[in-house]
Scaffold this motif. Structure first.
Motif, PDB file in Angstrom:
ATOM      1  N   ASP A 288      -5.415  18.380   4.398  1.00  0.00           N
ATOM      2  CA  ASP A 288      -4.763  19.098   3.295  1.00  0.00           C
ATOM      3  C   ASP A 288      -3.333  18.601   3.046  1.00  0.00           C
ATOM      4  N   GLU A 289      -3.185  17.263   3.049  1.00  0.00           N
ATOM      5  CA  GLU A 289      -1.870  16.726   2.747  1.00  0.00           C
ATOM      6  C   GLU A 289      -1.594  16.758   1.251  1.00  0.00           C
ATOM      7  N   GLY A 290      -2.643  16.730   0.452  1.00  0.00           N
ATOM      8  CA  GLY A 290      -2.509  16.935  -0.997  1.00  0.00           C
ATOM      9  C   GLY A 290      -1.754  15.852  -1.724  1.00  0.00           C
ATOM     10  N   GLY A 291      -1.893  15.853  -3.035  1.00  0.00           N
ATOM     11  CA  GLY A 291      -1.131  14.978  -3.900  1.00  0.00           C
ATOM     12  C   GLY A 291      -1.591  13.541  -3.935  1.00  0.00           C
ATOM     13  N   TYR A 292      -2.684  13.231  -3.280  1.00  0.00           N
ATOM     14  CA  TYR A 292      -3.141  11.844  -3.265  1.00  0.00           C
ATOM     15  C   TYR A 292      -4.663  11.813  -3.254  1.00  0.00           C
ATOM     16  N   GLU A 293      -5.215  10.904  -4.041  1.00  0.00           N
ATOM     17  CA  GLU A 293      -6.661  10.746  -4.089  1.00  0.00           C
ATOM     18  C   GLU A 293      -7.000   9.266  -3.982  1.00  0.00           C
ATOM     19  N   LEU A 294      -7.935   8.944  -3.087  1.00  0.00           N
ATOM     20  CA  LEU A 294      -8.390   7.569  -2.958  1.00  0.00           C
ATOM     21  C   LEU A 294      -9.449   7.307  -4.023  1.00  0.00           C
ATOM     22  N   THR A 295      -9.016   6.836  -5.177  1.00  0.00           N
ATOM     23  CA  THR A 295      -9.952   6.517  -6.255  1.00  0.00           C
ATOM     24  C   THR A 295     -10.644   5.193  -5.954  1.00  0.00           C
ATOM     25  N   LYS A 296     -11.715   4.920  -6.699  1.00  0.00           N
ATOM     26  CA  LYS A 296     -12.425   3.654  -6.507  1.00  0.00           C
ATOM     27  C   LYS A 296     -11.510   2.464  -6.775  1.00  0.00           C
ATOM     28  N   MET A 297     -10.688   2.570  -7.800  1.00  0.00           N
ATOM     29  CA  MET A 297      -9.812   1.451  -8.133  1.00  0.00           C
ATOM     30  C   MET A 297      -8.722   1.270  -7.088  1.00  0.00           C
ATOM     31  N   ARG A 298      -8.215   2.354  -6.523  1.00  0.00           N
ATOM     32  CA  ARG A 298      -7.234   2.213  -5.439  1.00  0.00           C
ATOM     33  C   ARG A 298      -7.875   1.569  -4.221  1.00  0.00           C
ATOM     34  N   MET A 299      -9.114   1.946  -3.957  1.00  0.00           N
ATOM     35  CA  MET A 299      -9.817   1.331  -2.838  1.00  0.00           C
ATOM     36  C   MET A 299     -10.033  -0.158  -3.109  1.00  0.00           C
ATOM     37  N   ILE A 300     -10.435  -0.495  -4.315  1.00  0.00           N
ATOM     38  CA  ILE A 300     -10.665  -1.897  -4.659  1.00  0.00           C
ATOM     39  C   ILE A 300      -9.390  -2.708  -4.512  1.00  0.00           C
ATOM     40  N   MET A 301      -8.277  -2.157  -4.977  1.00  0.00           N
ATOM     41  CA  MET A 301      -7.022  -2.900  -4.894  1.00  0.00           C
ATOM     42  C   MET A 301      -6.577  -3.086  -3.450  1.00  0.00           C
ATOM     43  N   SER A 302      -6.815  -2.085  -2.602  1.00  0.00           N
ATOM     44  CA  SER A 302      -6.476  -2.214  -1.190  1.00  0.00           C
ATOM     45  C   SER A 302      -7.384  -3.228  -0.495  1.00  0.00           C
ATOM     46  N   LEU A 303      -8.682  -3.158  -0.792  1.00  0.00           N
ATOM     47  CA  LEU A 303      -9.626  -4.112  -0.217  1.00  0.00           C
ATOM     48  C   LEU A 303      -9.322  -5.526  -0.702  1.00  0.00           C
ATOM     49  N   PHE A 304      -8.907  -5.626  -1.956  1.00  0.00           N
ATOM     50  CA  PHE A 304      -8.537  -6.940  -2.497  1.00  0.00           C
ATOM     51  C   PHE A 304      -7.385  -7.539  -1.698  1.00  0.00           C
ATOM     52  N   ASP A 305      -6.387  -6.717  -1.377  1.00  0.00           N
ATOM     53  CA  ASP A 305      -5.243  -7.217  -0.608  1.00  0.00           C
ATOM     54  C   ASP A 305      -5.658  -7.622   0.804  1.00  0.00           C
ATOM     55  N   LEU A 306      -6.509  -6.797   1.436  1.00  0.00           N
ATOM     56  CA  LEU A 306      -6.996  -7.149   2.768  1.00  0.00           C
ATOM     57  C   LEU A 306      -7.810  -8.438   2.727  1.00  0.00           C
ATOM     58  N   GLN A 307      -8.675  -8.527   1.732  1.00  0.00           N
ATOM     59  CA  GLN A 307      -9.534  -9.693   1.568  1.00  0.00           C
ATOM     60  C   GLN A 307      -8.698 -10.941   1.305  1.00  0.00           C
ATOM     61  N   SER A 308      -7.742 -10.834   0.401  1.00  0.00           N
ATOM     62  CA  SER A 308      -6.924 -11.982   0.023  1.00  0.00           C
ATOM     63  C   SER A 308      -6.077 -12.460   1.191  1.00  0.00           C
TER      64      SER A 308
END
Length: 501
Positions: A288-308
């Motif tokens: 219940d930290e609130g104020g943040y949601e891991l959307t699909k696009m946020r996940m994709i951008m994070s995975l992109f950075d890890l992948q790159s």
């Protein structure tokens, strides 16, 4: 041909930059604050033309004149260059989050335009970034430690296949190993991120990812004019479109994988890092930290950075390691003797062997140090007025961390330009942990590479496995001069690969 309106916009932009440059020079000279000194540059372009083909060399030369902290200008951006371990540590740790931002360079704008959200690596510092980093770190830590055997098996299989491929292709005729190493590392990262035995389509996925990485390297490398002079977008709009299209292609590949994981996610059966990421996000909701949601696009951008980052840095470090082994056959022989003594030829090297493969680890550390494949960190940005080494740094100033100066600091390394793996060993033959603390290949502070532990695992197993299987010989002279970019690349040296088994 440019139309009249575009031409007027360019002229106005240039005049504005000249006036801004003159204003800032006057402000630094006549202010009652203590600002660092620095070399004089040019209007509009600043110090970009002075950086030369190898920017770290010029940055080191200016350090001798102006000290550990000095000012330059990158196109339309005022900048501070920070040199040496003590100053870099102060900027990244002692100063808190004052310099944890990222400047809104053109590349950051292009990456953000794909989704309308901030990229993780290139995005600004914010509460959302802090939570995203926490999620990534939690997912990577959990997966790396609890599924270590899973990671080792993937890397070992790829390393074995790579060794066989290199021997088959280059045992009689020397050539460049770059494409084969890149495919092996891409396969490793793809499976770790999206699932074991995931097959990478070499012609589609790897080429798309590789092209995107090289385009980002060109845009974000030190001294990239188009990144720091926004008005150039009107002169060469095609380059921006190329970057954006390549990233969108990569996004489509990742979107397919992410959507599949959303459909098949099971918190009791975490198959890969994407699952671990989803699990960390679920736990964040429960806290219940609130104020943040891991959307699909946020996940994709994070995975992109890890992948790159995972593919680009591991691939290039592997190439550098192989090149140095071919250039220094006595060092290669000692590494192979140690591996034969500790591991033998009946099984592959494992992480459990690392404490006894001390010379092998020293070689990895020394190659990372002397090459410094990220000699200039991704640019930091002052999000508030602060100080470094007693000098004022105004909010909205770009902060360049000269990591090459850290890895080549004479008072720490004594002979920094010499390749000497023994420097990382104590008299009793153990790893010199105090020197490890002065080598910062993964950075420091809030912007430290979040995938550091995974990268270390991949590189150690991949390199030790190749040394166990293969012997590398140069055809011709060794060229250890790097090709500049965001991540520095070795020249395509011709290497022969013989089977040791």
């Amino acid at each position: 041909m440019l139309d009249f309106n575009s031409l007027c916009a360019i002229v106005i932009a240039i005049l504005g930059l000249i006036l801004s440059y003159c204003y800032i020079q006057q402000k630094w000279i006549f202010s009652d604050r203590k600002y660092p000194d620095g070399p004089w540059g040019f209007p509009v372009v600043g110090h970009l033309p002075l950086l030369g083909k190898f920017p770290p060399k010029q940055l080191m030369a200016w350090r001798k004149i102006y000290g550990d902290v000095y000012r330059i200008r990158l196109g339309s951006w005022p900048a501070i260059v920070v040199n040496g371990y003590a100053a870099v540590k102060e900027a990244t740790l002692t100063a808190g989050d004052a310099f944890s931002g990222r400047p809104d360079f053109v590349s950051a704008q292009v990456l953000r335009s794909r989704t309308g959200d901030e990229d993780f690596a290139f995005g600004t510092f914010s509460p959302a970034y802090v939570k995203q980093r926490k999620l990534l770190a939690q997912a990577l830590r959990m997966f790396t430690y609890t599924r270590q055997s899973f990671v080792e098996e993937i890397v070992d299989t790829a390393a074995k296949n790579l060794g066989k491929t290199l021997v088959a292709k280059f045992s009689k005729l020397a050539g460049s190993l770059a494409d084969d190493v890149q495919f092996a590392v891409a396969s490793i990262m793809y499976q770790i991120l999206y699932g074991k035995s995931k097959q990478v389509d070499k012609d589609k996925h790897v080429r798309v990812i590789a092209n995107g990485l090289e385009e980002i390297n060109r845009f974000t490398g030190s001294g990239s004019p188009i990144d720091v002079m926004p008005w150039l977008r009107y002169v060469m709009p095609g380059k921006l479109e190329t970057l954006r299209n390549l990233q969108c292609e990569s996004d489509k590949i990742m979107l397919t994988e992410v959507e599949e994981h959303y459909k098949t996610f099971d918190k009791d059966n975490l198959r890969d890092i994407t699952d671990a990421f989803l699990n960390a996000a679920e736990q964040l909701k429960q806290d219940d930290e609130g104020g943040y949601e891991l959307t699909k696009m946020r996940m994709i951008m994070s995975l992109f950075d890890l992948q790159s980052a995972g593919i680009d840095t591991t691939q290039k470090m592997t190439l550098w390691l192989v090149l140095y082994m071919a250039a220094y056959p006595a060092v290669q022989g000692r590494v192979q003797e140690e591996i034969d003594s500790v591991v033998g030829q009946e099984r592959p090297p494992a992480l459990a062997d690392k404490p006894r493969l001390v010379y092998t680890e020293a070689v990895i550390q020394e190659v990372m140090r002397i090459v410094t494949i990220l000699p200039v960190s991704l640019p930091h940005y002052a999000i508030e007025d602060s100080k470094i080494c007693g000098y004022h740094v105004d909010k909205d100033t770009v902060v360049i961390l000269n990591m090459f100066s850290v890895s080549h600091e004479a008072k720490v390394w004594d002979d920094p330009d010499n390749f000497r793996p023994e420097r990382f060993l104590t008299e009793s033959g153990e790893i010199n942990t105090s020197l490890l603390g002065h080598s910062l290949p993964f950075g420091l502070g809030r912007r430290r590479c979040v995938g550091e532990q995974l990268a270390k695992i991949n590189l150690f197993i991949l390199f030790s496995s190749l040394m166990q299987q293969c012997h590398f010989t140069l055809s011709g002279s060794a060229d250890l001069t790097p090709i500049p970019g965001l991540v520095y690349t070795p020249e395509n040296c011709n290497i022969m690969v013989q089977n040791r088994n």
